[in-house]
Design a protein around this motif. Structure first.
Motif, PDB file in Angstrom:
ATOM      1  N   ILE A   1       0.773  -1.245  -0.008  1.00 33.22           N
ATOM      2  CA  ILE A   1       0.039   0.106   0.004  1.00 33.22           C
ATOM      3  C   ILE A   1       0.663   1.239  -0.020  1.00 33.22           C
ATOM      4  CG2 ILE A   1      -1.826  -1.074   1.227  1.00 33.22           C
ATOM      5  CD1 ILE A   1      -1.149   0.438   3.804  1.00 33.22           C
ATOM      6  N   GLY A   2       2.167   1.063   0.149  1.00 33.84           N
ATOM      7  CA  GLY A   2       3.015   2.268  -0.093  1.00 33.84           C
ATOM      8  C   GLY A   2       3.503   2.820   1.374  1.00 33.84           C
ATOM      9  N   PRO A   3       4.689   3.293   1.393  1.00 34.19           N
ATOM     10  CA  PRO A   3       5.241   3.719   2.901  1.00 34.19           C
ATOM     11  C   PRO A   3       4.359   4.784   3.530  1.00 34.19           C
ATOM     12  CG  PRO A   3       7.054   3.816   1.080  1.00 34.19           C
ATOM     13  CD  PRO A   3       5.495   3.615   0.526  1.00 34.19           C
ATOM     14  N   LYS A   4       4.008   5.694   2.799  1.00 35.41           N
ATOM     15  CA  LYS A   4       3.165   6.786   3.571  1.00 35.41           C
ATOM     16  C   LYS A   4       2.154   6.272   4.238  1.00 35.41           C
ATOM     17  CE  LYS A   4       1.078  11.407   3.381  1.00 35.41           C
ATOM     18  NZ  LYS A   4       0.892  12.661   2.789  1.00 35.41           N
ATOM     19  N   LYS A   5       0.882   5.481   3.658  1.00 38.84           N
ATOM     20  CA  LYS A   5       0.067   4.900   4.243  1.00 38.84           C
ATOM     21  C   LYS A   5       0.247   4.069   5.393  1.00 38.84           C
ATOM     22  CE  LYS A   5      -3.160   5.135   0.217  1.00 38.84           C
ATOM     23  NZ  LYS A   5      -4.094   4.394  -0.628  1.00 38.84           N
ATOM     24  N   THR A   6       1.261   3.126   5.295  1.00 42.64           N
ATOM     25  CA  THR A   6       1.662   1.881   6.159  1.00 42.64           C
ATOM     26  C   THR A   6       2.206   3.027   7.402  1.00 42.64           C
ATOM     27  OG1 THR A   6       2.264   0.777   4.435  1.00 42.64           O
ATOM     28  CG2 THR A   6       3.537   0.375   6.907  1.00 42.64           C
ATOM     29  N   GLY A   7       2.820   4.037   7.233  1.00 43.11           N
ATOM     30  CA  GLY A   7       3.396   4.878   8.274  1.00 43.11           C
ATOM     31  C   GLY A   7       2.303   5.581   9.128  1.00 43.11           C
ATOM     32  N   ALA A   8       1.231   5.944   8.571  1.00 38.03           N
ATOM     33  CA  ALA A   8      -0.019   6.658   9.146  1.00 38.03           C
ATOM     34  C   ALA A   8      -0.620   5.621   9.984  1.00 38.03           C
ATOM     35  CB  ALA A   8      -0.909   7.067   7.827  1.00 38.03           C
ATOM     36  N   LEU A   9      -0.852   4.609   9.409  1.00 43.14           N
ATOM     37  CA  LEU A   9      -1.462   3.505  10.192  1.00 43.14           C
ATOM     38  C   LEU A   9      -0.738   2.952  11.519  1.00 43.14           C
ATOM     39  CD1 LEU A   9      -3.913   1.321  10.603  1.00 43.14           C
ATOM     40  CD2 LEU A   9      -2.349  -0.183   9.073  1.00 43.14           C
ATOM     41  N   ALA A  10       0.615   2.821  11.255  1.00 47.21           N
ATOM     42  CA  ALA A  10       1.376   2.541  12.498  1.00 47.21           C
ATOM     43  C   ALA A  10       1.500   3.655  13.647  1.00 47.21           C
ATOM     44  CB  ALA A  10       2.744   2.267  11.899  1.00 47.21           C
ATOM     45  N   GLN A  11       1.474   4.652  13.270  1.00 41.48           N
ATOM     46  CA  GLN A  11       1.286   5.812  14.299  1.00 41.48           C
ATOM     47  C   GLN A  11       0.104   5.928  15.010  1.00 41.48           C
ATOM     48  OE1 GLN A  11       3.248   9.783  12.900  1.00 41.48           O
ATOM     49  NE2 GLN A  11       3.166   8.724  10.871  1.00 41.48           N
ATOM     50  N   LEU A  12      -1.123   5.570  14.204  1.00 39.51           N
ATOM     51  CA  LEU A  12      -2.220   5.834  14.983  1.00 39.51           C
ATOM     52  C   LEU A  12      -2.666   4.659  15.956  1.00 39.51           C
ATOM     53  CD1 LEU A  12      -4.893   6.517  11.933  1.00 39.51           C
ATOM     54  CD2 LEU A  12      -4.294   7.887  13.735  1.00 39.51           C
ATOM     55  N   ILE A  13      -1.936   3.528  15.438  1.00 40.73           N
ATOM     56  CA  ILE A  13      -2.062   2.064  16.605  1.00 40.73           C
ATOM     57  C   ILE A  13      -1.270   2.575  17.937  1.00 40.73           C
ATOM     58  CG2 ILE A  13      -1.164  -0.031  16.578  1.00 40.73           C
ATOM     59  CD1 ILE A  13      -1.785  -0.692  13.933  1.00 40.73           C
ATOM     60  N   VAL A  14      -0.075   3.320  17.568  1.00 40.61           N
ATOM     61  CA  VAL A  14       0.896   3.726  18.745  1.00 40.61           C
ATOM     62  C   VAL A  14       0.120   4.477  19.674  1.00 40.61           C
ATOM     63  CG1 VAL A  14       2.971   4.450  19.606  1.00 40.61           C
ATOM     64  CG2 VAL A  14       3.071   2.763  17.754  1.00 40.61           C
ATOM     65  N   ILE A  15      -0.258   5.553  19.023  1.00 42.21           N
ATOM     66  CA  ILE A  15      -1.006   6.538  19.816  1.00 42.21           C
ATOM     67  C   ILE A  15      -2.058   6.237  20.553  1.00 42.21           C
ATOM     68  CG2 ILE A  15      -2.406   8.941  19.402  1.00 42.21           C
ATOM     69  CD1 ILE A  15      -0.782   9.407  17.013  1.00 42.21           C
ATOM     70  N   ALA A  16      -2.989   5.426  19.980  1.00 40.47           N
ATOM     71  CA  ALA A  16      -4.163   4.715  20.625  1.00 40.47           C
ATOM     72  C   ALA A  16      -3.668   3.759  21.895  1.00 40.47           C
ATOM     73  CB  ALA A  16      -4.868   3.890  19.581  1.00 40.47           C
ATOM     74  N   GLY A  17      -2.618   2.835  21.713  1.00 41.74           N
ATOM     75  CA  GLY A  17      -2.055   2.271  22.735  1.00 41.74           C
ATOM     76  C   GLY A  17      -1.750   3.039  23.879  1.00 41.74           C
ATOM     77  N   LEU A  18      -1.035   4.104  23.665  1.00 43.19           N
ATOM     78  CA  LEU A  18      -0.537   4.883  24.681  1.00 43.19           C
ATOM     79  C   LEU A  18      -1.442   5.648  25.527  1.00 43.19           C
ATOM     80  CD1 LEU A  18       2.541   6.604  22.984  1.00 43.19           C
ATOM     81  CD2 LEU A  18       2.744   4.943  24.873  1.00 43.19           C
ATOM     82  N   LEU A  19      -2.576   6.108  24.743  1.00 42.83           N
ATOM     83  CA  LEU A  19      -3.764   6.560  25.455  1.00 42.83           C
ATOM     84  C   LEU A  19      -4.600   5.794  26.144  1.00 42.83           C
ATOM     85  CD1 LEU A  19      -5.000   9.006  22.431  1.00 42.83           C
ATOM     86  CD2 LEU A  19      -3.601   9.740  24.547  1.00 42.83           C
ATOM     87  N   ALA A  20      -4.839   4.415  25.654  1.00 42.66           N
ATOM     88  CA  ALA A  20      -5.369   3.278  26.475  1.00 42.66           C
ATOM     89  C   ALA A  20      -4.685   2.891  27.672  1.00 42.66           C
ATOM     90  CB  ALA A  20      -5.507   2.236  25.736  1.00 42.66           C
ATOM     91  N   ALA A  21      -3.355   3.158  27.607  1.00 43.03           N
ATOM     92  CA  ALA A  21      -2.482   2.494  28.861  1.00 43.03           C
ATOM     93  C   ALA A  21      -2.749   3.877  29.754  1.00 43.03           C
ATOM     94  CB  ALA A  21      -1.149   2.343  28.347  1.00 43.03           C
ATOM     95  N   TRP A  22      -2.876   5.051  29.508  1.00 43.90           N
ATOM     96  CA  TRP A  22      -2.775   6.032  30.375  1.00 43.90           C
ATOM     97  C   TRP A  22      -4.314   6.201  30.885  1.00 43.90           C
ATOM     98  CZ3 TRP A  22      -5.339  10.947  28.495  1.00 43.90           C
ATOM     99  CH2 TRP A  22      -5.419  11.945  29.565  1.00 43.90           C
ATOM    100  N   LEU A  23      -5.240   5.979  30.045  1.00 40.96           N
ATOM    101  CA  LEU A  23      -6.679   6.044  30.619  1.00 40.96           C
ATOM    102  C   LEU A  23      -6.934   4.824  31.562  1.00 40.96           C
ATOM    103  CD1 LEU A  23      -8.569   7.340  27.385  1.00 40.96           C
ATOM    104  CD2 LEU A  23      -8.003   8.534  29.237  1.00 40.96           C
ATOM    105  N   MET A  24      -6.334   3.656  31.483  1.00 39.85           N
ATOM    106  CA  MET A  24      -6.477   2.614  32.290  1.00 39.85           C
ATOM    107  C   MET A  24      -5.865   2.518  33.432  1.00 39.85           C
ATOM    108  SD  MET A  24      -6.830  -0.415  29.056  1.00 39.85           S
ATOM    109  CE  MET A  24      -6.945  -1.610  30.360  1.00 39.85           C
ATOM    110  N   HIS A  25      -4.749   3.514  33.467  1.00 39.14           N
ATOM    111  CA  HIS A  25      -3.879   3.472  34.506  1.00 39.14           C
ATOM    112  C   HIS A  25      -3.238   2.209  34.937  1.00 39.14           C
ATOM    113  CE1 HIS A  25      -2.026   5.874  37.710  1.00 39.14           C
ATOM    114  NE2 HIS A  25      -2.248   4.909  38.554  1.00 39.14           N
ATOM    115  N   ILE A  26      -2.507   1.656  33.876  1.00 31.80           N
ATOM    116  CA  ILE A  26      -1.887   0.031  34.044  1.00 31.80           C
ATOM    117  C   ILE A  26      -1.153   0.340  35.123  1.00 31.80           C
ATOM    118  CG2 ILE A  26      -2.371  -0.465  31.775  1.00 31.80           C
ATOM    119  CD1 ILE A  26       0.647  -0.244  31.411  1.00 31.80           C
ATOM    120  N   ASN A  27      -1.132  -0.705  36.038  1.00 27.64           N
ATOM    121  CA  ASN A  27      -0.132  -0.703  37.190  1.00 27.64           C
ATOM    122  C   ASN A  27       0.086  -2.206  37.602  1.00 27.64           C
ATOM    123  OD1 ASN A  27      -2.465  -1.598  38.223  1.00 27.64           O
ATOM    124  ND2 ASN A  27      -2.731  -0.150  39.815  1.00 27.64           N
TER     125      ASN A  27
END
Length: 404
Positions: free
Chosen positions: A75-101
């Motif tokens: 699908i090309g580098p740009k689309k792949t990079g966009a998808l990857a960035q969204l996954i990481v951002i979502a994971g970090l926000l989820a970990a913060w909101l869930m307050h993993i401990n």
């Protein structure tokens, strides 16, 4: 190093956005290592558990680099990079909101953060395809210098954790990632001569080529050593010299900064004198540095001095490897970047995990450090074995105008 002809030959906005995406991704990829001392204190982790915790994102990133490499070709580098960035951002926000401990939650986040490490398989092809063979060392050195993001993690994460708690850091680091995503979407552009997507059989055919295996091994040593140390040094400095997490982060940042800074220099040097010659010297220096470090330095300052030399050699070696890869596999850069990057991640996982195991089993990091120094010498021997064939046969792959 960066000439006017170089600037005219490619696409500077894409090169910049590739660097920035890579930089921010590496910042969060080693985040658990930067927070390792504080997380371990809260959860009461053993040395082996600490080593495994910082190694999990590296291993996850290694596997996901192959996935991203295939997506780059599809699908090309740009689309792949966009998808990857969204996954990481979502994971970090989820970990913060869930307050993993708990340890399980931290390991699960580590798996998600592996997608940040997989940015390697996106950023490098995105930049590489804009530049001719004679500038591959410089272009990929600049894009690859994004591994300097590990410096940011070491500098700021421990301090933020002390101020707000380490779980809050996951939410805070999402802010620069969101800004980077916006810049990336605005500036990055796929090169016009994207190679066609390959069939499964074509992907598998890569494994029939010995050169691919050699590159995977060579990068497993250079990048594996760099990222394995980057993820482990906060814990190492705290354990060996008893300094607090914030100051351990400062010392780690100094070592990582040098290794990141010299990566473009390694690529440029390889363009000038040849990737094989450059890489050979770097393996010797890195092996010597790790071996000396394994015997224990009397002060943290001498340890930092040895690490700066060793990590500098590994960083320049990273640049040298990727001066060679596009010359041999220009039309397969997506999958090759994924495969080579995967092995770099596996090397980092091995080093980080072995350091933790060595510390728990023997009370010292020596066995882990000596084992990796030995791998560097094996890589040097392998490079000496293939160099004559590479120099006499690569002209058929269009590498005639670049130094090997």
């Amino acid at each position: 190093m960066i000439s006017r002809d170089f600037l005219k030959s490619g696409h500077t906005p894409t090169l910049f956005s590739s660097f920035l995406y890579f930089d921010m991704s590496f910042m969060v990829w080693v985040l658990l290592g930067a927070l390792g001392v504080q997380i371990a204190k809260t959860l009461g982790l053993t040395p082996a558990e600490k080593g495994f915790m910082v190694a999990v994102p590296i291993l996850s990133g290694a596997v996901l680099r192959v996935v991203n490499g295939v997506l780059v070709d599809r699908i090309g580098p740009k689309k792949t990079g966009a998808l990857a960035q969204l996954i990481v951002i979502a994971g970090l926000l989820a970990a913060w909101l869930m307050h993993i401990n708990n340890y399980g939650g931290v390991l699960a986040l580590g798996v998600v953060l592996g997608m940040a490490g997989a940015s390697f398989a996106v950023a490098l092809p995105l930049a590489s395809r804009w530049y001719p063979p004679k500038y591959q060392g410089v272009a990929l050195g600049i894009a690859g210098a994004g591994n300097s993001g590990t410096v940011l993690a070491s500098l700021f994460a421990p301090t933020l954790a002390k101020m707000f708690g380490w779980t809050s850091v996951f939410g805070l680091v999402a802010i620069p990632l969101i800004i980077t995503f916006a810049i990336y979407m605005l500036l990055a552009k796929d090169a016009p001569d994207q190679p066609p997507a390959k069939t499964t059989a074509q992907y598998l055919s890569i494994f029939k080529q010995p050169d691919a295996w050699w590159f995977m091994f060579f990068y497993g040593v250079t990048f594996g050593g760099f990222v394995g140390l980057s993820s482990s040094l906060n814990i190492y400095f705290n354990s060996e010299y008893g300094i607090d997490p914030i100051h351990a982060g400062f010392f780690t940042a100094a070592c990582v900064f040098v290794g990141s800074l010299v990566r473009p220099i390694g690529g440029a040097l390889a363009d000038r004198i040849g990737g094989i010659r450059t890489l050979s010297v770097m393996y010797m220096v890195a092996a010597a540095g790790l071996a000396v470090l394994s015997f224990g330095m009397p002060t943290i300052w001498t340890a930092v001095g040895v690490l700066i030399v060793g990590m500098g050699a590994l960083g320049m070696g990273n640049g040298a490897v990727f001066q060679l890869v596009p010359q041999r596999f220009r039309n397969e850069m997506g999958i090759m970047t994924g495969l080579v990057g995967m092995c770099g991640g596996i090397g980092g996982f091995y080093l980080a995990a072995s350091l933790g195991l060595a510390k728990q089993a023997t009370g010292s990091y020596q066995i882990g450090l000596l084992g990796f120094a030995a791998l560097a010498l094996v890589a040097l021997g392998g490079l000496s074995y293939v160099k004559k064939r590479w120099r006499t046969t690569w002209h058929v792959f269009g590498a005639a105008d670049a130094k090997i």
